[in-house]
Design a protein around this motif. Structure first.
Motif, mmCIF file in Angstrom:
data_model
loop_
_atom_site.group_PDB
_atom_site.id
_atom_site.type_symbol
_atom_site.label_atom_id
_atom_site.label_comp_id
_atom_site.label_asym_id
_atom_site.label_seq_id
_atom_site.Cartn_x
_atom_site.Cartn_y
_atom_site.Cartn_z
ATOM 1 N N GLN A 1 0.827 -1.158 -0.125
ATOM 2 C CA GLN A 1 0.015 -0.078 -0.130
ATOM 3 C C GLN A 1 0.919 1.289 -0.075
ATOM 4 O OE1 GLN A 1 -3.275 -0.092 -0.268
ATOM 5 N NE2 GLN A 1 -3.368 -2.313 -0.209
ATOM 6 N N ASP B 1 1.500 3.803 1.644
ATOM 7 C CA ASP B 1 1.085 4.409 3.168
ATOM 8 C C ASP B 1 2.628 5.219 3.668
ATOM 9 O OD1 ASP B 1 2.177 2.244 3.421
ATOM 10 O OD2 ASP B 1 0.599 1.318 4.707
ATOM 11 N N GLU B 2 2.319 5.268 5.043
ATOM 12 C CA GLU B 2 3.754 5.978 5.489
ATOM 13 C C GLU B 2 4.865 4.820 5.524
ATOM 14 O OE1 GLU B 2 0.671 4.520 8.602
ATOM 15 O OE2 GLU B 2 0.668 5.757 6.941
#
Length: 258
Positions: free
Chosen positions: A59, A61-62
C-alpha cells in the motif's frame, strides 16, 4: 486501479534495490559505463525480476517510504560487501609496488576516479577480464536476484546494529586482507630475498653501487616472478570470487533473519 497501484509499488521497490546495487557493486558501478546505460540496465533487469519474484500486497502509505529506504540500504550493502572483497587485488598490488619501488608512482583509476598502485591497477584489470570471461558478472546479478528470497520486499526492519552483522563485516575485511596477503606473498618474499642478497653484496663489494643496480634488478625479477606465478594468481582470484559470493549470501541471510 488498486491492483495497478500494487504492481507499480512493487516494481519501484525492485528498481530501487537493483539501482542501489549497481551503485556500489564491481563492474556495474564503474564510471566507464555511462549512467544512462546503468539506469537502463537496472530498469530492464528489474522488469524481468518483477515477473519472477514473489510480490506481496503493498500500500502507498507511510510505511512505503520506509520500504524504499530499506531497499536502498540493502542494495548498497550487498554491492559494497562484494566491492570490499574485490579490493583485495588492489591491496595486493600495493604490497607488491612497495617492494618493487613503484609505490612513489600511482595512477588514476579511470573506473573509480581514485588513485591506485601500478601493479594493483594491472592485476585488477586482469582480474576483471578473468571475471567477465568466466561469466562472474552473471553471478553478481544472480546474487541480487536471490536476495529477494532472503529479504522480502515487505520487510521493513534491517538489523544494521546487530552484533552478528558487525561480526560478518569484520570477517569480510579479514578475508580481504588474508587473500591480499596470499596474492602478494610470493612476489614480496622473493623481492625480500633479493634485498638480502643485495645487502650481502654491498658489504662484500663496497665498490659496487647497489642503489643503481638494485632497482632495475628488483623490477626485472618481479616481472619474471609475476609471469611465473600468474596461474597461482588466477587461482586466488577464483577463490576471491567465491568469497565475494559467500559474503553476499551471508549478509543477505543476516538481514533477512534466516
Amino acid at each position: 486501479m488498486e491492483e495497478f497501484v500494487v504492481k507499480i509499488s512493487a516494481f519501484i521497490l525492485i528498481l530501487v534495490r537493483v539501482t542501489s546495487f549497481f551503485v556500489t557493486v564491481p563492474i556495474f558501478s564503474y564510471r566507464t559505463i555511462p549512467a544512462m546505460h546503468r539506469v537502463g540496465m537496472a530498469f530492464f533487469l528489474s522488469w524481468i525480476m518483477y515477473y519472477t519474484v514473489e510480490i506481496p500486497s503493498l500500500q502507498l502509505d507511510e510505511f512505503y517510504i520506509l520500504l524504499i529506504l530499506k531497499e536502498i540500504a540493502v542494495g548498497l550493502s550487498i554491492g559494497l560487501i562484494a566491492y570490499i572483497i574485490m579490493s583485495a587485488i588492489q591491496s595486493a598490488g600495493g604490497f607488491i609496488d612497495f617492494q618493487m619501488g613503484f609505490a612513489i608512482a600511482n595512477v588514476v583509476d579511470p573506473q573509480t576516479g581514485a588513485q591506485s598502485p601500478l601493479m594493483g591497477q594491472f592485476l585488477y584489470i586482469v582480474s576483471l577480464l578473468f571475471l567477465l570471461s568466466v561469466n562472474g558478472h552473471h553471478l553478481l546479478i544472480d546474487g541480487i536476484f536471490y536476495s529477494y528470497k532472503m529479504i522480502p520486499l515487505d520487510q521493513i526492519w534491517v538489523p544494521f546494529g546487530d552484533e552478528q552483522l558487525l561480526n560478518h563485516m569484520i570477517k569480510t575485511f579479514n578475508s580481504m586482507f588474508i587473500i591480499a596477503f596470499q596474492m602478494s606473498m610470493p612476489l614480496v618474499g622473493s623481492l625480500f630475498l633479493i634485498d638480502v642478497a643485495l645487502g650481502i653484496i654491498a658489504r662484500t663489494v663496497p665498490q659496487l653501487n647497489i642503489f643503481v643496480v638494485g632497482m632495475p634488478l628488483k623490477i626485472g625479477a618481479a616481472f619474471i616472478m609475476l609471469i611465473v606465478l600468474m596461474s597461482v594468481f588466477f587461482m586466488l582470484v577464483g577463490n576471491l570470487f567465491e568469497q565475494a559470493l559467500y559474503a553476499m549470501r551471508g549478509l543477505m541471510q543476516i538481514i533477512g533473519g534466516a
